[in-house]
Scaffold this active site. Structure first.
Site, PDB file in Angstrom:
ATOM      1  N   PRO A   2      -5.938  -4.198 -17.775  1.00 30.45           N
ATOM      2  CA  PRO A   2      -4.633  -4.474 -17.139  1.00 30.45           C
ATOM      3  C   PRO A   2      -4.471  -3.667 -15.848  1.00 30.45           C
ATOM      4  O   PRO A   2      -4.806  -2.492 -15.803  1.00 30.45           O
ATOM      5  CB  PRO A   2      -3.624  -4.028 -18.193  1.00 30.45           C
ATOM      6  CG  PRO A   2      -4.372  -4.056 -19.488  1.00 30.45           C
ATOM      7  CD  PRO A   2      -5.796  -3.725 -19.147  1.00 30.45           C
ATOM      8  N   GLU A   3      -3.996  -4.333 -14.803  1.00 31.64           N
ATOM      9  CA  GLU A   3      -3.783  -3.692 -13.506  1.00 31.64           C
ATOM     10  C   GLU A   3      -2.297  -3.795 -13.140  1.00 31.64           C
ATOM     11  O   GLU A   3      -1.475  -4.115 -13.992  1.00 31.64           O
ATOM     12  CB  GLU A   3      -4.678  -4.370 -12.446  1.00 31.64           C
ATOM     13  CG  GLU A   3      -6.165  -4.308 -12.802  1.00 31.64           C
ATOM     14  CD  GLU A   3      -7.062  -5.005 -11.779  1.00 31.64           C
ATOM     15  OE1 GLU A   3      -6.672  -5.110 -10.602  1.00 31.64           O
ATOM     16  OE2 GLU A   3      -8.161  -5.453 -12.169  1.00 31.64           O
ATOM     17  N   LYS A  57      -1.472   1.941 -12.861  1.00 30.48           N
ATOM     18  CA  LYS A  57      -1.746   1.075 -14.007  1.00 30.48           C
ATOM     19  C   LYS A  57      -1.161   1.661 -15.288  1.00 30.48           C
ATOM     20  O   LYS A  57      -1.622   1.349 -16.379  1.00 30.48           O
ATOM     21  CB  LYS A  57      -3.257   0.904 -14.188  1.00 30.48           C
ATOM     22  CG  LYS A  57      -3.964   0.286 -12.998  1.00 30.48           C
ATOM     23  CD  LYS A  57      -5.456   0.160 -13.301  1.00 30.48           C
ATOM     24  CE  LYS A  57      -6.280   0.233 -12.050  1.00 30.48           C
ATOM     25  NZ  LYS A  57      -7.721   0.354 -12.336  1.00 30.48           N
ATOM     26  N   ARG A 251     -19.759  -2.045 -11.928  1.00 29.36           N
ATOM     27  CA  ARG A 251     -18.799  -3.100 -12.279  1.00 29.36           C
ATOM     28  C   ARG A 251     -19.087  -4.369 -11.479  1.00 29.36           C
ATOM     29  O   ARG A 251     -19.571  -4.304 -10.347  1.00 29.36           O
ATOM     30  CB  ARG A 251     -17.364  -2.619 -12.032  1.00 29.36           C
ATOM     31  CG  ARG A 251     -17.013  -1.427 -12.915  1.00 29.36           C
ATOM     32  CD  ARG A 251     -15.566  -1.065 -12.825  1.00 29.36           C
ATOM     33  NE  ARG A 251     -15.134  -0.839 -11.448  1.00 29.36           N
ATOM     34  CZ  ARG A 251     -13.875  -0.624 -11.099  1.00 29.36           C
ATOM     35  NH1 ARG A 251     -12.939  -0.617 -12.006  1.00 29.36           N
ATOM     36  NH2 ARG A 251     -13.561  -0.418  -9.846  1.00 29.36           N
TER      37      ARG A 251
END
Ligand SMILES: [Zn+2]
Length: 269
Positions: A2-3, A57, A251
């Site tokens: 979640p951002e 976040k 990533r």
């Protein structure tokens, strides 16, 4: 993970669900969930919750003598439950009326209960908030300028420079701005910065309005409806060209070879 858009929704939902309610106990069954023992966390946060804000976040739930910093890590979920469910959850707040708010499916997240001075320090460790009304092109340039030699994506996701943008929305913003994630910050001209600022506003506001991306489930049990145009997509959502995957700091970064010219090509553009 979640951002900003997902946590913006979480904070809004928590504001309606918990402000004014009395915390009786703080529980943390998963290792590393709490920063102090459950009894100490309960003593710090016990009593009514006054407000819920988002910082980067994290959702910040303020009590009268401490703040609880909630980070969902990779894919964590928050839901209303009973005190019995709370005992089995990764982390939880149990209220005086016997109901609870539980945090589950959380990997690398936390519920840190911090006294005011430490909470203030945590607040200040984050950089500028991209949705703050004062965050204009000059503020964006200032936030990026601290790391002129950094790759653009690394600078965008540096939480101490700009708070709340992670792997997914950085890719979405860079596609929208037509900028390659490996462009060096120092090579950005005024027009690039204006496009980047505009793209940040457009992407983040669209995602907030959509309640976050589809992999995130809110406190109400409903998933978000933001659909990624580039991140982990086989084809570019703007032009349909097959995408390219890069690995940056371990990533996945997804790039459109047509919309986002590689740094070497950008000089000729
Ligand atoms: Zn494209």
């Amino acid at each position: 993970m979640p951002e900003l858009p997902e946590i913006e929704r979480l904070a809004a939902q928590l504001r309606r669900a918990v402000v004014g309610r009395d915390v009786a106990r703080v529980l943390g069954r998963r290792r590393g969930m709490l920063n102090v023992a459950p009894d100490e966390a309960s003593a710090r946060l016990g009593g009514p919750l006054r407000e819920v804000r988002r910082r980067g976040k994290e959702a910040v739930l303020s009590g009268e003598r401490a703040d609880a910093w909630l980070h969902l890590g990779l894919g964590g979920e928050v839901r209303a439950a009973t005190a019995g469910d709370a005992e089995r959850a990764a982390g939880a707040l149990v209220f005086a009326d016997g109901t609870a708010l539980v945090v589950d499916k959380v990997f690398m997240g936390h519920l840190h209960v911090l006294p005011p001075a430490e909470s203030q320090q945590r607040w200040e460790s984050y950089g500028r908030d991209p949705l703050d009304p004062s965050f204009d092109v000059a503020a964006l340039a200032g936030a990026l300028r601290a790391r002129p030699r950094a790759a653009l994506k690394a600078a965008l996701t540096d939480q101490s420079a700009i708070a709340g943008i992670g792997n997914l929305y950085a890719d979405e913003i860079l596609l929208c701005a037509g900028l390659h994630p490996l462009r060096r910050v120092a090579t950005l001209g005024d027009a690039d910065l204006r496009r980047l600022h505009e793209a940040m506003q457009a992407v983040l506001r669209e995602a907030v309005a959509a309640g976050g991306e589809a992999g995130y489930v809110g406190v109400d049990g409903q998933p978000g409806s933001y659909r990624a145009r580039i991140h982990r997509q086989p084809a570019c959502g703007r032009c349909g060209t097959p995408t390219v995957e890069l690995r940056l700091s371990g990533r996945v970064t997804t790039v459109c070879p047509l919309c986002q010219p590689a740094p070497g090509e950008a000089r000729d553009a």
